[in-house]
Design a protein around this motif. Structure first.
Motif, PDB file in Angstrom:
ATOM      1  N   GLN A  51       0.841  -1.199   0.000  1.00 58.28           N
ATOM      2  CA  GLN A  51       0.000   0.000   0.000  1.00 58.28           C
ATOM      3  C   GLN A  51       0.877   1.251   0.000  1.00 58.28           C
ATOM      4  N   SER A  52       1.951   1.215   0.800  1.00 59.85           N
ATOM      5  CA  SER A  52       2.878   2.344   0.801  1.00 59.85           C
ATOM      6  C   SER A  52       3.535   2.487  -0.561  1.00 59.85           C
ATOM      7  N   SER A  53       3.944   1.353  -1.127  1.00 57.27           N
ATOM      8  CA  SER A  53       4.603   1.395  -2.431  1.00 57.27           C
ATOM      9  C   SER A  53       3.680   1.997  -3.479  1.00 57.27           C
ATOM     10  N   MET A  54       2.405   1.601  -3.440  1.00 56.63           N
ATOM     11  CA  MET A  54       1.471   2.113  -4.447  1.00 56.63           C
ATOM     12  C   MET A  54       1.240   3.611  -4.246  1.00 56.63           C
ATOM     13  N   ALA A  55       1.114   4.007  -2.970  1.00 53.24           N
ATOM     14  CA  ALA A  55       0.925   5.437  -2.719  1.00 53.24           C
ATOM     15  C   ALA A  55       2.138   6.211  -3.218  1.00 53.24           C
ATOM     16  N   TYR A  56       3.321   5.641  -3.030  1.00 53.71           N
ATOM     17  CA  TYR A  56       4.540   6.305  -3.462  1.00 53.71           C
ATOM     18  C   TYR A  56       4.574   6.382  -4.987  1.00 53.71           C
ATOM     19  N   ALA A  57       4.188   5.266  -5.628  1.00 56.88           N
ATOM     20  CA  ALA A  57       4.197   5.237  -7.093  1.00 56.88           C
ATOM     21  C   ALA A  57       3.248   6.298  -7.644  1.00 56.88           C
ATOM     22  N   VAL A  58       2.072   6.415  -7.034  1.00 55.64           N
ATOM     23  CA  VAL A  58       1.095   7.408  -7.502  1.00 55.64           C
ATOM     24  C   VAL A  58       1.669   8.814  -7.355  1.00 55.64           C
ATOM     25  N   ALA A  59       2.346   9.054  -6.225  1.00 55.60           N
ATOM     26  CA  ALA A  59       2.945  10.372  -6.020  1.00 55.60           C
ATOM     27  C   ALA A  59       4.034  10.642  -7.052  1.00 55.60           C
ATOM     28  N   GLU A  60       4.802   9.607  -7.396  1.00 47.81           N
ATOM     29  CA  GLU A  60       5.857   9.770  -8.383  1.00 47.81           C
ATOM     30  C   GLU A  60       5.284  10.037  -9.769  1.00 47.81           C
ATOM     31  N   ILE A  61       4.170   9.357 -10.096  1.00 45.45           N
ATOM     32  CA  ILE A  61       3.527   9.593 -11.399  1.00 45.45           C
ATOM     33  C   ILE A  61       3.108  11.054 -11.487  1.00 45.45           C
ATOM     34  N   ARG A  62       2.559  11.527 -10.389  1.00 45.63           N
ATOM     35  CA  ARG A  62       2.093  12.907 -10.382  1.00 45.63           C
ATOM     36  C   ARG A  62       3.267  13.881 -10.502  1.00 45.63           C
ATOM     37  N   ARG A  63       4.356  13.584  -9.804  1.00 43.67           N
ATOM     38  CA  ARG A  63       5.486  14.485  -9.810  1.00 43.67           C
ATOM     39  C   ARG A  63       6.148  14.545 -11.184  1.00 43.67           C
ATOM     40  N   PRO A 106       7.766   4.364 -11.996  1.00 43.45           N
ATOM     41  CA  PRO A 106       7.255   4.787 -10.672  1.00 43.45           C
ATOM     42  C   PRO A 106       6.907   3.595  -9.784  1.00 43.45           C
ATOM     43  N   PHE A 107       6.402   2.525 -10.398  1.00 46.47           N
ATOM     44  CA  PHE A 107       6.039   1.351  -9.599  1.00 46.47           C
ATOM     45  C   PHE A 107       7.269   0.751  -8.932  1.00 46.47           C
ATOM     46  N   TYR A 108       8.324   0.543  -9.719  1.00 47.05           N
ATOM     47  CA  TYR A 108       9.529  -0.030  -9.125  1.00 47.05           C
ATOM     48  C   TYR A 108      10.146   0.921  -8.105  1.00 47.05           C
ATOM     49  N   ALA A 109      10.037   2.220  -8.351  1.00 47.85           N
ATOM     50  CA  ALA A 109      10.533   3.183  -7.365  1.00 47.85           C
ATOM     51  C   ALA A 109       9.810   2.973  -6.040  1.00 47.85           C
ATOM     52  N   VAL A 140      25.384  11.868  -7.223  1.00 49.90           N
ATOM     53  CA  VAL A 140      25.115  12.927  -6.234  1.00 49.90           C
ATOM     54  C   VAL A 140      24.486  14.158  -6.867  1.00 49.90           C
ATOM     55  N   GLN A 141      24.592  14.287  -8.191  1.00 50.32           N
ATOM     56  CA  GLN A 141      23.952  15.433  -8.840  1.00 50.32           C
ATOM     57  C   GLN A 141      22.443  15.240  -8.968  1.00 50.32           C
ATOM     58  N   HIS A 142      21.980  13.990  -8.942  1.00 55.01           N
ATOM     59  CA  HIS A 142      20.561  13.736  -9.208  1.00 55.01           C
ATOM     60  C   HIS A 142      19.870  12.912  -8.127  1.00 55.01           C
ATOM     61  N   SER A 143      20.572  11.970  -7.498  1.00 57.67           N
ATOM     62  CA  SER A 143      19.911  11.074  -6.542  1.00 57.67           C
ATOM     63  C   SER A 143      19.532  11.820  -5.273  1.00 57.67           C
ATOM     64  N   THR A 144      18.421  11.414  -4.697  1.00 56.11           N
ATOM     65  CA  THR A 144      18.039  11.928  -3.376  1.00 56.11           C
ATOM     66  C   THR A 144      18.015  10.740  -2.419  1.00 56.11           C
ATOM     67  N   ALA A 145      17.480  10.974  -1.248  1.00 55.04           N
ATOM     68  CA  ALA A 145      17.396   9.886  -0.282  1.00 55.04           C
ATOM     69  C   ALA A 145      16.397   8.826  -0.730  1.00 55.04           C
ATOM     70  N   HIS A 146      15.576   9.160  -1.721  1.00 47.36           N
ATOM     71  CA  HIS A 146      14.516   8.241  -2.116  1.00 47.36           C
ATOM     72  C   HIS A 146      14.679   7.791  -3.567  1.00 47.36           C
ATOM     73  N   TYR A 147      14.095   6.620  -3.859  1.00 50.89           N
ATOM     74  CA  TYR A 147      14.047   6.174  -5.249  1.00 50.89           C
ATOM     75  C   TYR A 147      13.101   7.094  -5.996  1.00 50.89           C
ATOM     76  N   ARG A 148      13.481   7.456  -7.212  1.00 48.17           N
ATOM     77  CA  ARG A 148      12.647   8.380  -7.961  1.00 48.17           C
ATOM     78  C   ARG A 148      12.519   7.946  -9.397  1.00 48.17           C
ATOM     79  N   ALA A 149      11.389   8.327  -9.962  1.00 54.34           N
ATOM     80  CA  ALA A 149      11.245   8.181 -11.406  1.00 54.34           C
ATOM     81  C   ALA A 149      11.762   9.479 -12.011  1.00 54.34           C
TER      82      ALA A 149
END
Lengths: 340, 1134
Positions: free
Chosen positions: B586-598, B797-800, B831-840
């Motif tokens: 559920q957390s992963s899906m919520a995260y994926a949805v947020a990434e799609i939006r971003r 986004p899903f894999y993120a 380090v120029q692009h990665s953050t603490a989180h996986y991102r699409a």
């Protein structure tokens, strides 16, 4: 060109060293004993004297060691101490490996970087991350880079050693430092501080007797504590004045032990080592306390009693009746070379 | 009146008691007692079990606790900080005096709860240590409590050192506080001297009581039920005090539940020693019995066992007494809103459900859960009901469950019925990452006096038990560690059985004798409590009397109040327990949805059927290909295989599939008949036409609980509620014969033929209790369909999301490998692009790529990751070093995995390392670390002469630092060797005829020993070989374990010889022999083809040398450090 031999006998007790060094000095006077490791021999001059090649002389050495001491040891040889030590590391007992001056550099470059004097485990790890695993890799680097990695002084030294096999360390004839030590092992994990203090008291008494019979004094005491996980803590402290007086030794041993503040530590063995000096070169500070004088006189009596009736004939009361006989182990003693 | 043991610690006293309450009660009954007290150390957690055990054994329970107390008059803890030990740590402090408190009535119990709760709060404030009750707390809560001052109490301690005068003075405050309810406790354990447990101290205690005119009781300070369990108590002491058993300080062996006659004899001895031969003993025993008699706490009336306690109605938005009306109004409003009100079936269903709820008096319960769910939604957290509750229309209408029950064929009776009086369970699934937020919301809504989390006792299992016993016996720590780790996660009592039966433990078993009593002692610890943790999902809700019925303590990390009782206890106490399960998907899906939006700006609502259809063709096609990795509930090797065989076409197929791969259906062999019917190889068969409606959906096979209920009710002509009762009885072997007789008679009366009756009974019995509730499966299948949709349409986004919130049963590197295989561009950590989180990340060509997070870099802290992300972009290495301020090891790690390549300006990774070292040195030498350094003279790149990192070195660095192979697949480095061996890649396996022997190779991604039909141990493992085919599934039957098990469990890169096997369109390999790929590679490198042949021919481990027995982790070069690279499920001994 020099020829240096490195003979290895790491497991031999210290008391065997004087005897052994006789065999070595028969061949060459330039012998340096490395306690706990072996001996270094500079046979450069001896070759002319014996009119033999290094291989023949090494053969002779092997034969004499086997004949006189029943020893089969590995021997490595080379133009420098460094190469000789590296060579002996590749040998198993009884094997000889002599590196000639021509092949020395190639041999050196094949060795792991750790074998180079000056490279410890930390620097080895650092070098590995830079992709440097053999001395050859290191030799291929510009001097500037090595200095950037290892610091200016050490970097220059390492670079010299790696590229040219440069090692000016001489063989200085020297005897090992004198010391004596006693050990007490516990049959199970000992967590009781009182039991450990009893063990220390026994060790101090024993050490005192040994020192006095050999007319030596202790300058420093080293306490090593071995734990159940095979690790060890070591603490060394100098005595106020060099002495062989048991109470002084005991008090310092107690201090060293209390300083560790052990609580749940699972102690398996205690060892007390004394670094020795000749008792003639020391002085004793007199005190106004008559007790001190009495204790020293009693000590003399104890020593005489023990000489007559054997070790432990007269001992502190705390050691006399062990509350649990099983917890005190049998003392294991090892001796270093005493003062002459 | 007969003797009663007043001071008894059970296994619920953490690392103290050696017998569980049930054993104690049983022994007490056998030894002729009428009552038994339970006074656990520092906890009341065993009280409910004690009450139940006593009820079963016919005893009257007495409740209390053994607590440490801060002496009257002293203020704070009087710890003298000594020197910190250089090794081994400090002693565990247990120096505070102790007392026993017994609850006489309900007030006493409430006070006991409050005392313990307050003690825990103080302990948390002091930052841990011993649980010590300040005396002033006792003074204000003394009502209803009787106190026993035994050998560990301050006055009796004074007696032990002969200070009678001091003891009498110390009694003063106690007498003042407890008045007539103060007792002295004499304990006689036949110890010598005058210490605790000695005859002389017992006699002195009795003497003091007489002099001070106080009653004196005799107790045995029981720690175990039977004689001979003393050594177990010693092991528990060792594990509690964290040091080996010390000779001379062992347990006396007397602290068992002695019989009344034994105790009378002891009383006689004590009285004689005290000089009170005549009547002293009788007096002692009578005082004991009288003290027990005064304790009249009734489990049912006073503890609230067996009753329900809902929160007050006003808290759920209903006036007192109007909860039922409010519930009906809410449901009807929802009915209209969703347009169901014109469907008569819906109306009838609602009426009948409300009828049942009202009859049982539970409307508040439903409103409470609805309130929690509403609050959760208000926080923007994904939430949905799971379990049987999803079958209720009321639950659906209240917005708790998403699936609509009537059209999905779900029935209510599985969830609640008038025949079932216990509270139904409503479990809700929420986003795992935000679970504590919900806890806090619940706490705010209902108040801390009504809410607590549920505890979960951690009991000894084999590894902990071996460690504890090893410590007690003084075996070297690393040796014990190796022994413990070589065991699978089985129960402690199975230690010796596992040794005897498991092939991978054979070498250890050969040396088992060497360890003496270790095994016996370890087994003795089975099931005892060693600590308490917060249950991961239980929250309990009650009226405002909660804190009077349960002690609570703050949890260590989150500081949430936690009840002393576990989930079973809570249920028995009638407290409303709500399971809030954190579901990572559920957390992963919520995260994926947020990434799609971003990234795309698209707002996707995955609960909207128009946007995310449950039967999305592309998602289902993907599942049919077996590409179900990371899809909710379908990711295990078994489910993946089943998906390929079942070929799901509809949502209902997903529901069925989730339910089919469970122990029940597997053991009843239902999968094959179902698949045959489904693929038209067999016509669906129904034992009787009456049963067709119930069984049609699964083509004549019983899969769901609901079908069992329906079969029972149809065959016996009863209602569904009775069917549910019958289903429950199925799982109880004791009730089975009665059930069968009842079923046969009713079915005969309903005029079914004997054949039909027999056939249906076999179906039902096979199913047993193992089935899955269809309601539960439907709730799960929703998340399955949603995650499959995301995977099919928004892979990056899903894999993120999956990588961000833990990938479940597989290691992250496998998820990443799959993403790569499915064409998602993998963007390395930078380090120029990665953050603490996986991102699409949107690429130049418009595709979405997956950017590796910094959080997985070994040794990074959350602050460092945030600082790096905040400072982007950086101009060069010096700028990065200055502003992001990474620690030296972190900076080196980043450089080694290429995360700093973007700042390199032509330098390679090793040159970056060198520059970093110098920057670090400069920073350390600078007076002010944050001061701007103007000159950063990094020498020109060409001058260093350092060798570049080879491809293999880069890959090794990635595995070591990230635990993942991000740039390429790790098997590519072994391509040459594998080609030489002729290994078949996964995608070519389907060309190999069935039964042919092949070699396969890969990195182990999962290993399991699940229960199987044959009851024989079978090892399932999956290898990832990096080929387009993905994963090879392997099965090892027990005849191969002798040589294969050790390699399988302890090595990572494997080469396996086996035979190809086909079931449907799925392919697996039946393993015959396994080798470690790293060993083969080493042999190949050093010995060439001949060396390789020698390595292949050697008899593999279990090694014969004893040294490697205890250390299965012999250096083999294939155990990467740090990250966990494969999944291993708990093994079983059987």
């Amino acid at each position: 060109m020099n020829t240096i031999l490195h003979v290895r006998f790491p497991h031999l007790p210290f008391e065997a060293y004087p005897e052994l060094s006789g065999v070595f000095t028969d061949i060459t006077p330039a012998v340096q004993i490395l306690p706990g490791d072996g001996a270094l021999l500079d046979i450069t001059g001896a070759l002319r004297y014996w009119r033999r090649t290094p291989a023949q002389l090494t053969d002779l050495l092997q034969t004499r060691l086997l004949a006189r001491h029943d020893l089969t040891v590995p021997i490595g040889g080379g133009p420098t101490r460094m190469i000789a030590t590296m060579a002996v590391t590749t040998c198993h007992p009884g094997q000889v490996r002599l590196i000639s001056a021509d092949e020395a550099l190639a041999f050196l470059h094949r060795q792991a970087v750790r074998a180079l004097p000056g490279v410890g485990p930390v620097l080895e790890r650092t070098l590995a991350q830079y992709g440097i695993t053999t001395i050859g890799d290191l030799a291929a680097l510009p001097a500037g880079t090595v200095q950037r990695i290892a610091g200016a002084a050490l970097g220059r030294q390492l670079h010299d050693r790696a590229t040219r096999g440069f090692d000016p360390r001489p063989i200085t004839p020297a005897a090992p430092a004198a010391s004596t030590s006693t050990t007490r092992r516990f049959p199970r994990d000992e967590l009781d501080p009182d039991q450990r203090r009893r063990a220390l008291l026994a060790l101090a008494c024993e050490l005192g007797t040994v020192l006095r019979t050999r007319r030596a004094v202790a300058t420093r005491l080293t306490l090593s504590v071995k734990y159940a996980d095979a690790s060890e803590t070591t603490r060394t402290r100098a005595l106020g004045e060099p002495t062989a007086h048991t109470p002084a030794l005991r008090d310092l041993a107690y201090q060293l032990h209390d300083g560790l503040g052990l609580q749940r530590a699972r102690v398996r063995a205690l060892a007390l080592r004394a670094d020795l000096a000749d008792d003639r070169c020391t002085a004793h500070q007199l005190t106004l306390d008559p007790g001190d004088e009495r204790r020293r006189r009693i000590e003399a009596v104890i020593d005489r009693t023990e000489t007559r009736y054997g070790r432990g004939a007269l001992a502190p009361a705390a050691l006399a009746t062990p509350p649990r006989a099983r917890t005190t182990g049998r003392p294991v003693r090892t001796y270093g070379r005493g003062c002459r | 009146m007969s003797y009663v043991h007043l001071h008894v610690a059970s296994g619920h006293s953490a690392r103290y008691g050696a017998s569980l309450p049930a054993d104690l009660a049983q022994r007490a009954a056998e030894r002729g007692y009428e009552a038994l007290a339970l006074t656990d150390r520092d906890t009341l957690g065993g009280a409910v079990r004690h009450a139940d055990a006593c009820a079963r054994a016919g005893l009257r329970p007495v409740f209390g606790a053994d607590l440490a107390v801060r002496a009257p008059g002293t203020v704070g803890p009087t710890t003298v900080r000594g020197r910190t030990p250089v090794r081994g740590g400090t002693f565990v402090d247990e120096s505070a005096p102790r007392m026993v408190l017994l609850a006489r009535d309900r007030t006493g119990w409430a006070n006991l709860c409050r005392i313990i709760s307050a003690g825990h709060t103080l302990r948390a404030a002091a930052g841990g240590g011993q649980l010590v009750i300040p005396f002033d707390l006792l003074q204000s809560h003394a009502e209803g409590l009787t106190v026993l001052l035994g050998p560990a109490s301050e006055p009796v301690r004074a007696l032990a050192v002969g200070r009678t005068d001091q003891a009498a003075r110390l009694l003063g405050p106690w007498r003042e506080t407890f008045g007539p309810h103060l007792r002295l406790e004499a304990v006689h354990h036949r110890r010598p001297g005058t210490g605790p447990g000695s005859l002389r101290l017992a006699a002195r205690t009795m003497g003091l009581a007489r002099a001070a005119d106080l009653p004196c009781v005799l107790s045995n300070a029981v720690r175990y039920a039977d004689p001979g369990q003393g050594p177990i108590a010693d092991v528990l002491d060792a594990d509690r005090l964290l040091m080996p058993v010390r000779p001379g300080r062992t347990d006396s062996g007397e602290r068992w539940l002695k019989s009344g006659a034994d105790m009378a004899a002891l009383a006689e001895e004590v009285a004689r020693a005290a000089g009170l031969e005549h009547g002293g003993a009788a007096h002692l025993l009578a005082a004991t019995a009288r003290t027990a008699g005064e304790c009249r706490l009734d489990p049912a009336a006073d503890l609230g066992l067996g009753r329900v306690h809902f929160p007050e109605e006003r808290l759920v938005g209903a006036a007192p007494g109007s909860a039922a009306r409010v519930l009906r109004e809410r449901c009807e409003a929802a009915l209209r809103e969703r347009g169901y009100d014109r469907i008569p079936a819906m109306r009838d269903r609602l009426d009948s459900e409300l009828q049942v709820i009202q009859t049982l008096g539970w409307p508040t319960y439903f409103l409470t859960v609805a309130r929690v769910v509403d609050d959760t939604r208000a926080l923007g957290i994904r939430v949905q009901a799971r379990g049987s509750a999803a079958g209720s229309l009321v639950v659906h209408l209240l917005g708790i469950s998403v699936a609509e029950p009537v059209s999905n064929g779900l029935i209510m009776e599985r969830f609640l019925s008038e025949r079932r009086k216990s509270l139904p369970d409503i479990d809700i699934d929420v986003e795992s990452a935000r679970r504590t937020e919900i806890y806090r919301a619940v706490l705010d809504r209902f108040g801390p006096e009504r809410v607590a989390t549920v505890s979960m006792p951690e009991t000894y299992r084999v590894r902990h038990a071996v460690r504890a016993a090893g410590l007690a016996l003084g075996i070297a720590p690393d040796e014990v560690g190796k022994i413990a780790k070589s065991f699978p996660h089985v129960r402690a009592r199975d230690a010796r059985r596992a040794l005897a039966e498991l092939p991978e433990l054979r070498p250890l078993a050969d040396r088992a004798e060497h360890y003496g009593r270790l095994w016996e002692l370890a087994e003795g610890l089975d099931g005892l409590v060693r600590g308490t943790a917060m249950h991961p999902c239980g929250v309990l809700l009650s009226d405002d009397s909660l804190l009077e019925r349960t002690p609570v303590q703050p949890t260590a990390t989150e500081q949430l109040p936690m009840s002393a009782f576990d989930k079973d206890d809570v249920e028995r106490m009638g407290l409303l327990k709500l399971d809030i399960l954190g579901v990572r998907m559920q957390s992963s899906m919520a995260y994926a949805v947020a990434e799609i939006r971003r990234t795309t700006g698209r707002v996707l609502d995955i609960d909207d059927r128009a946007q995310v259809p449950l039967e999305d063709p592309e998602a289902l096609a993907m599942l049919r290909e077996g590409q179900s990795l990371s899809v909710f509930q379908l990711e295990s090797p078994g489910q993946r295989e089943l998906a390929a065989r079942l070929r799901p076409e509809t949502f209902q197929d997903l529901v069925t599939q989730i339910s089919l791969f469970r122990p029940g259906p597997v053991q009843a062999d239902m999968i094959r008949p179902f698949l045959d019917a489904r693929h038209g190889k067999r016509r669906p068969r129904y034992p009787h036409p009456d049963l067709e409606p119930a069984l049609r959906v699964t083509l004549g096979v019983v899969v769901f609980n609901e079908q069992v209920i329906q079969l029972f009710s149809t065959m016996t002509r009863t209602d569904l509620a009775m069917g549910e009762e019958a289903r429950r009885a199925l799982s109880d072997p004791a009730r089975l014969p009665v059930l069968e007789a009842w079923y046969r008679e009713r079915a005969r009366n309903a005029s079914y033929t004997p054949q039909v009756i027999d056939e249906v009974w076999t179906m039902l019995k096979n199913m047993g209790s193992y089935g899955f509730a269809r309601a539960h499966a439907t709730a799960f299948a929703l998340a399955t369909a949603q995650s499959a949709y995301l995977k099919a349409h928004f892979p990056a986004p899903f894999y993120a999301g999956v990588l961000e919130h833990d990938p479940g049963m597989y290691p992250k590197r496998l998820v990443l490998a799959e993403a790569r295989r499915r064409g998602v561009p993998i963007l390395p950590a930078d380090v120029q692009h990665s953050t603490a989180h996986y991102r699409a990340e949107t690429l130049d060509d418009g595709r979405l790529g997956l950017r590796i997070a910094l959080a997985d870099v070994h040794g990074i802290t959350a602050e460092e990751a945030a600082r790096i992300a905040a400072g982007q972009p950086y101009t060069d290495l010096a700028d990065f070093h200055l502003r992001a301020r990474p620690s030296q090891p972190l900076a080196r790690n980043l450089a080694r995995i290429g995360a700093l390549d973007a700042l390199a300006h032509g330098a390679h990774r090793r040159e970056l390392l060198l520059q970093l070292d110098e920057l670090h040195r400069t920073r350390r030498q600078a007076a002010m670390p944050a001061q701007l350094t103007l000159t950063t003279d990094t020498a020109p790149a060409a001058a260093t002469g350092l060798p570049e990192m080879s491809d293999q070195e880069q890959l090794d660095a990635e595995l070591e630092v990230l635990g993942m192979d991000t740039t390429r697949h790790l098997m590519t480095s072994h391509t040459a060797l594998l080609t030489e061996l002729g290994v078949t890649p996964a995608h070519q396996l389907h060309q190999v005829p069935t039964g042919q022997t092949v070699l396969v190779a890969g990195a182990k991604v999962a290993i399991q020993t699940p229960p199987t039909r044959s009851q024989r141990r079978t090892i399932f493992t999956s290898l990832d070989d990096g080929s387009p085919g993905g994963i090879v599934d392997l099965v090892f039957f027990d005849d191969t374990h002798e040589q294969a098990a050790h390699v399988l469990f302890h090595r990572w890169l494997l080469v396996v010889r086996g035979q190809v096997q086909r079931r449907g369109s799925s392919i697996s390999v039946v393993g015959q022999r396994a080798w470690s790929l790293a060993d083969l590679a080493t042999a190949h490198q050093s010995g060439g083809p001949a060396g390789l042949r020698a390595a292949l021919a050697t008899t593999p481990a279990p090694a014969t040398t004893p040294a490697s027995v205890v250390s299965p982790e012999t250096p083999g070069g294939d155990r990467p450090s740090g990250a966990r690279l494969w999944h291993a499920s708990p093994g079983s001994a059987g």
